[in-house]
Write an enzyme that holds these catalytic residues in place. Structure first.
Site, PDB file in Angstrom:
ATOM      1  N   HIS A  14       0.856  -1.194   0.000  1.00  0.00           N
ATOM      2  CA  HIS A  14       0.000   0.000   0.000  1.00  0.00           C
ATOM      3  C   HIS A  14       0.887   1.237   0.000  1.00  0.00           C
ATOM      4  O   HIS A  14       1.318   1.714   1.045  1.00  0.00           O
ATOM      5  CB  HIS A  14      -0.926  -0.023   1.235  1.00  0.00           C
ATOM      6  CG  HIS A  14      -1.920   1.090   1.262  1.00  0.00           C
ATOM      7  ND1 HIS A  14      -3.109   1.004   1.950  1.00  0.00           N
ATOM      8  CD2 HIS A  14      -1.930   2.324   0.684  1.00  0.00           C
ATOM      9  CE1 HIS A  14      -3.790   2.123   1.801  1.00  0.00           C
ATOM     10  NE2 HIS A  14      -3.084   2.953   1.048  1.00  0.00           N
ATOM     11  N   GLU A 197     -11.147   3.441   5.898  1.00  0.00           N
ATOM     12  CA  GLU A 197     -10.087   4.338   6.408  1.00  0.00           C
ATOM     13  C   GLU A 197     -10.808   5.407   7.221  1.00  0.00           C
ATOM     14  O   GLU A 197     -10.714   5.426   8.448  1.00  0.00           O
ATOM     15  CB  GLU A 197      -9.303   4.945   5.240  1.00  0.00           C
ATOM     16  CG  GLU A 197      -8.231   5.952   5.662  1.00  0.00           C
ATOM     17  CD  GLU A 197      -7.550   6.644   4.472  1.00  0.00           C
ATOM     18  OE1 GLU A 197      -8.099   6.599   3.358  1.00  0.00           O
ATOM     19  OE2 GLU A 197      -6.465   7.237   4.683  1.00  0.00           O
TER      20      GLU A 197
HETATM   21  N1  ADE Z   1      -4.460   8.736  -1.975  1.00  0.00           N
HETATM   22  C1  ADE Z   1      -3.241   8.780  -1.452  1.00  0.00           C
HETATM   23  N2  ADE Z   1      -3.262   8.402  -0.170  1.00  0.00           N
HETATM   24  C2  ADE Z   1      -4.548   8.093   0.123  1.00  0.00           C
HETATM   25  C3  ADE Z   1      -5.216   7.623   1.276  1.00  0.00           C
HETATM   26  N3  ADE Z   1      -4.580   7.405   2.425  1.00  0.00           N
HETATM   27  N4  ADE Z   1      -6.537   7.431   1.208  1.00  0.00           N
HETATM   28  C4  ADE Z   1      -7.188   7.668   0.082  1.00  0.00           C
HETATM   29  N5  ADE Z   1      -6.617   8.095  -1.030  1.00  0.00           N
HETATM   30  C5  ADE Z   1      -5.304   8.315  -1.017  1.00  0.00           C
HETATM   31 ZN    ZN Z   2      -3.681   4.805   0.460  1.00  0.00          ZN
END
Ligand code: ADE
Ligand code: ZN
Length: 315
Positions: A14, A197
């Site tokens: 990631h 997230e």
């Molecule tokens: N693009 C880059 N980092 C990201 C993240 N943590 N969440 C969503 N989109 C992203």
């Molecule tokens: Zn990300």
């Protein structure tokens, strides 16, 4: 402990290449491309790296990406990241890139792809780092544009292994991208997506059931839904967790509150990743180190996390 963690063989699953753009390189590319920047110097830019949420970060991240113009720029960006990987014994990478961030500024898709892929292939040959590139759709843009991006990418089908979904999560649920993900999967591409997230557990369910993802990016809010936790454990669906990102973007107030080790102990296949290391204060080893310092991660736990990252590879 740092040196021991650094020496562990690891995979990074990631990582947004645009998020590995260090301020020094950003300034160098701005000069090379004769682009005026709103920050006086590297220190002033670094001082702007204080975020209350995902959107505040994204606004700066897209602004920073504007210095990337030529194939060489994309090569240099990717190569700098691979050198970091080499120094941290990251032996395999599955990075994201956001083509729409560039094509929407008039940069041809093939310029982006050739630069990134060129560096990844050289990294394989010269540094011994294997890779699988993932094309991420920006979820704040309509599905129609994701379809257009996929179409542009198909002449380069063999250069990438899968599709992802990133950018602003709240208000942009995975279900909006069901058709384009089905199309990508029909081309033999793997599917992954950012989910849980900032967004609720429902978004993780949607990503699994509608987008048919094989790995969840972030996914830390899964712990709010016991039935979802049980599914993730039963099916051993990997989570690509990014501890420093989560604290920088206030998903958790501080590292002591992070749930990654609780999930690990419950049998969730969690992995440690850096997300956007130039913006969040470190690469993979720094993320491991933060877990040691903030959560008391043991060597045994670190070994399992590193092994999970190698097991959760798509290629
Ligand atoms: N693009 C880059 N980092 C990201 C993240 N943590 N969440 C969503 N989109 C992203
Ligand atoms: Zn990300």
């Amino acid at each position: 402990m740092y040196d021991w963690l650094n020496a562990l063989p690891k995979a990074e699953l990631h990582l947004h290449l645009e998020g590995s753009l260090e301020p020094e390189l950003l300034f160098a590319l701005a000069e090379r491309n004769r682009i005026a920047l709103p920050w006086s110097d590297v220190e002033a830019l670094r001082a702007a790296y204080a975020f209350n949420n995902l959107q505040e970060f994204l606004d700066l991240y897209y602004r920073g990406a504007d210095v990337l113009r030529t194939e060489q720029d994309f090569y240099d960006l990717t190569w700098a990241y691979l050198l970091k990987c080499k120094a941290q014994n990251v032996v395999h990478v599955e990075p994201f890139f956001d083509p729409q961030t560039h094509t929407d500024r008039g940069i041809p898709f093939e310029v982006v792809m050739r630069g990134i892929k060129g560096a990844l292939v050289d990294g394989e040959k010269q540094l011994g780092i294997s890779h699988g590139l993932i094309l991420a759709f920006l979820r704040h843009l309509p599905e129609e544009q994701a379809f257009k991006t996929l179409e542009q990418a198909m002449p380069f089908r063999d250069a990438f292994i899968g599709v992802g979904l990133d950018s602003s999560e709240k208000g942009f649920p995975p279900r909006l991208f069901e058709r384009v993900f089905a199309k990508a999967r029909s081309e033999g591409l793997h599917a992954v997506a950012h989910a849980g997230e900032e967004g609720p557990p429902e978004y993780i369910w949607e990503a699994l059931d509608l987008l048919k993802i094989v790995r969840i990016d972030h996914g830390v809010r899964a712990s709010e839904d016991e039935r979802l936790m049980q599914r993730i454990i039963d099916e051993q669906i990997p989570l690509t967790v990014c501890p420093l990102s989560n604290t920088k973007l206030c998903v958790f107030e501080h590292m002591g509150q992070h749930n990654i080790l609780d999930m690990l102990e419950r049998g969730v296949k969690v992995t440690v990743n850096s997300d956007d290391p130039a913006y969040f204060g470190g690469y993979v080893t720094e993320n491991f180190m933060a877990l040691h310092e903030g959560l008391g991660m043991s060597e045994a736990q670190a070994k399992r996390l590193a092994q999970n990252s190698l097991d959760a590879r798509l290629v």
